[in-house]
Write an enzyme that holds these catalytic residues in place. Structure first.
Site, PDB file in Angstrom:
ATOM      1  N   ASP A  34       0.865  -1.185   0.000  1.00 32.78           N
ATOM      2  CA  ASP A  34       0.000   0.000   0.000  1.00 32.78           C
ATOM      3  C   ASP A  34       0.906   1.241   0.000  1.00 32.78           C
ATOM      4  O   ASP A  34       1.854   1.319   0.792  1.00 32.78           O
ATOM      5  CB  ASP A  34      -0.901  -0.040   1.249  1.00 32.78           C
ATOM      6  CG  ASP A  34      -2.071   0.923   1.150  1.00 32.78           C
ATOM      7  OD1 ASP A  34      -1.834   2.131   0.933  1.00 32.78           O
ATOM      8  OD2 ASP A  34      -3.223   0.484   1.299  1.00 32.78           O
ATOM      9  N   ILE A  35       0.625   2.202  -0.888  1.00 28.07           N
ATOM     10  CA  ILE A  35       1.501   3.396  -0.940  1.00 28.07           C
ATOM     11  C   ILE A  35       1.235   4.364   0.220  1.00 28.07           C
ATOM     12  O   ILE A  35       2.049   5.246   0.466  1.00 28.07           O
ATOM     13  CB  ILE A  35       1.389   4.198  -2.272  1.00 28.07           C
ATOM     14  CG1 ILE A  35      -0.051   4.427  -2.679  1.00 28.07           C
ATOM     15  CG2 ILE A  35       2.221   3.606  -3.358  1.00 28.07           C
ATOM     16  CD1 ILE A  35      -0.184   5.488  -3.759  1.00 28.07           C
ATOM     17  N   GLN A  97     -14.881   1.161   1.122  1.00 29.82           N
ATOM     18  CA  GLN A  97     -14.046   0.853  -0.042  1.00 29.82           C
ATOM     19  C   GLN A  97     -13.800   2.112  -0.873  1.00 29.82           C
ATOM     20  O   GLN A  97     -14.720   2.898  -1.113  1.00 29.82           O
ATOM     21  CB  GLN A  97     -14.724  -0.219  -0.911  1.00 29.82           C
ATOM     22  CG  GLN A  97     -13.863  -0.693  -2.065  1.00 29.82           C
ATOM     23  CD  GLN A  97     -14.491  -1.857  -2.835  1.00 29.82           C
ATOM     24  OE1 GLN A  97     -15.675  -2.156  -2.679  1.00 29.82           O
ATOM     25  NE2 GLN A  97     -13.696  -2.498  -3.667  1.00 29.82           N
ATOM     26  N   HIS A 103      -9.696  -6.278  -2.791  1.00 32.08           N
ATOM     27  CA  HIS A 103      -8.369  -6.396  -2.178  1.00 32.08           C
ATOM     28  C   HIS A 103      -8.514  -6.611  -0.681  1.00 32.08           C
ATOM     29  O   HIS A 103      -9.444  -6.102  -0.057  1.00 32.08           O
ATOM     30  CB  HIS A 103      -7.491  -5.170  -2.476  1.00 32.08           C
ATOM     31  CG  HIS A 103      -8.129  -3.871  -2.110  1.00 32.08           C
ATOM     32  ND1 HIS A 103      -9.060  -3.250  -2.908  1.00 32.08           N
ATOM     33  CD2 HIS A 103      -7.977  -3.071  -1.021  1.00 32.08           C
ATOM     34  CE1 HIS A 103      -9.451  -2.118  -2.344  1.00 32.08           C
ATOM     35  NE2 HIS A 103      -8.815  -1.990  -1.188  1.00 32.08           N
ATOM     36  N   HIS A 105      -6.426  -6.143   2.873  1.00 33.29           N
ATOM     37  CA  HIS A 105      -5.293  -5.475   3.529  1.00 33.29           C
ATOM     38  C   HIS A 105      -4.673  -6.442   4.538  1.00 33.29           C
ATOM     39  O   HIS A 105      -5.392  -6.988   5.387  1.00 33.29           O
ATOM     40  CB  HIS A 105      -5.764  -4.243   4.304  1.00 33.29           C
ATOM     41  CG  HIS A 105      -6.394  -3.163   3.470  1.00 33.29           C
ATOM     42  ND1 HIS A 105      -5.759  -1.965   3.210  1.00 33.29           N
ATOM     43  CD2 HIS A 105      -7.599  -3.086   2.850  1.00 33.29           C
ATOM     44  CE1 HIS A 105      -6.554  -1.193   2.471  1.00 33.29           C
ATOM     45  NE2 HIS A 105      -7.687  -1.852   2.237  1.00 33.29           N
TER      46      HIS A 105
HETATM   47  P1  AMP Z   1      -9.840   0.671   0.296  1.00 35.29           P
HETATM   48  O1  AMP Z   1     -10.476   0.628  -1.070  1.00 35.29           O
HETATM   49  O2  AMP Z   1     -10.627   1.476   1.292  1.00 35.29           O
HETATM   50  O3  AMP Z   1      -9.488  -0.678   0.821  1.00 35.29           O
HETATM   51  O4  AMP Z   1      -8.493   1.507   0.187  1.00 35.29           O
HETATM   52  C1  AMP Z   1      -7.656   1.479  -0.934  1.00 35.29           C
HETATM   53  C2  AMP Z   1      -6.228   1.403  -0.473  1.00 35.29           C
HETATM   54  O5  AMP Z   1      -5.422   1.459  -1.640  1.00 35.29           O
HETATM   55  C3  AMP Z   1      -5.750   2.527   0.457  1.00 35.29           C
HETATM   56  O6  AMP Z   1      -5.164   1.932   1.603  1.00 35.29           O
HETATM   57  C4  AMP Z   1      -4.731   3.298  -0.377  1.00 35.29           C
HETATM   58  O7  AMP Z   1      -3.669   3.777   0.404  1.00 35.29           O
HETATM   59  C5  AMP Z   1      -4.275   2.249  -1.367  1.00 35.29           C
HETATM   60  N1  AMP Z   1      -3.808   2.723  -2.651  1.00 35.29           N
HETATM   61  C6  AMP Z   1      -4.395   3.637  -3.446  1.00 35.29           C
HETATM   62  N2  AMP Z   1      -3.689   3.798  -4.591  1.00 35.29           N
HETATM   63  C7  AMP Z   1      -2.651   2.928  -4.525  1.00 35.29           C
HETATM   64  C8  AMP Z   1      -1.568   2.604  -5.396  1.00 35.29           C
HETATM   65  N3  AMP Z   1      -1.414   3.199  -6.575  1.00 35.29           N
HETATM   66  N4  AMP Z   1      -0.681   1.672  -4.993  1.00 35.29           N
HETATM   67  C9  AMP Z   1      -0.813   1.076  -3.792  1.00 35.29           C
HETATM   68  N5  AMP Z   1      -1.810   1.332  -2.920  1.00 35.29           N
HETATM   69  C10 AMP Z   1      -2.721   2.250  -3.290  1.00 35.29           C
END
Ligand code: AMP
Length: 141
Positions: A34-35, A97, A103, A105
């Site tokens: 996760d970035i 989401q 995905h 975590h």
């Molecule tokens: P969620 O959809 O609530 O599970 O959150 C999306 C997750 O994706 C968040 O924790 C962001 O920090 C992460 N995220 C968003 N863009 C990217 C990316 N380009 N690469 C890696 N992680 C990402």
């Protein structure tokens, strides 16, 4: 429920159109850091097949993603000397989401250290690169 959007950011990562700090890949699952990690080593585990979230996923893909999450969690305990693992998975906006490709975590935890708020601080690419190497090495051990 809305249908799957093939232009979501994780679909682009899966197609290699956007970069990521990859830690794991097999025939059905893909994982990268996760970035904006909530803790060091925060990893996202995805099915390669299109799925918006838990609600529309193929049950076989879902089961496979959880197996991959277990593999990554075990390796993360070693790589980050973690005391525990938090697993989170959000479904639709009302469920928290933000990115609409399923995905999971996998977040390494240290005793007594709270999670950072979601998507609060973008980590340095060099730090993510080091962590991805550490986790990938633990996955091979
Ligand atoms: P969620 O959809 O609530 O599970 O959150 C999306 C997750 O994706 C968040 O924790 C962001 O920090 C992460 N995220 C968003 N863009 C990217 C990316 N380009 N690469 C890696 N992680 C990402």
């Amino acid at each position: 429920m809305p249908s799957y959007d093939a232009n979501n950011i994780f679909a682009k990562i899966l197609r290699g159109e956007l970069p990521c700090h990859k830690v794991y890949e097999d025939e059905r699952a893909f994982a990268f850091l996760d970035i904006m990690p909530r803790a060091p080593g925060h990893t996202l585990v995805l099915p390669k097949a299109p799925a918006r979230n838990l609600l529309d996923a193929d049950p076989g893909d879902l089961a496979h993603v959880m197996q991959a999450a277990q593999t990554i969690a075990r390796a993360a305990i070693k790589a980050f000397n973690a005391d525990g693992i938090t697993v989170q998975q959000f479904n639709e906006s009302a469920g928290g989401q933000v990115v609409f490709h399923l995905h999971v975590h996998v977040i390494p935890r240290k005793a007594g250290v709270p999670l950072k708020p979601p998507a609060s601080v973008k980590e340095e690419p060099s730090v993510l690169s080091d962590q991805a190497l550490k986790l990938a090495a633990a996955l091979k051990a």
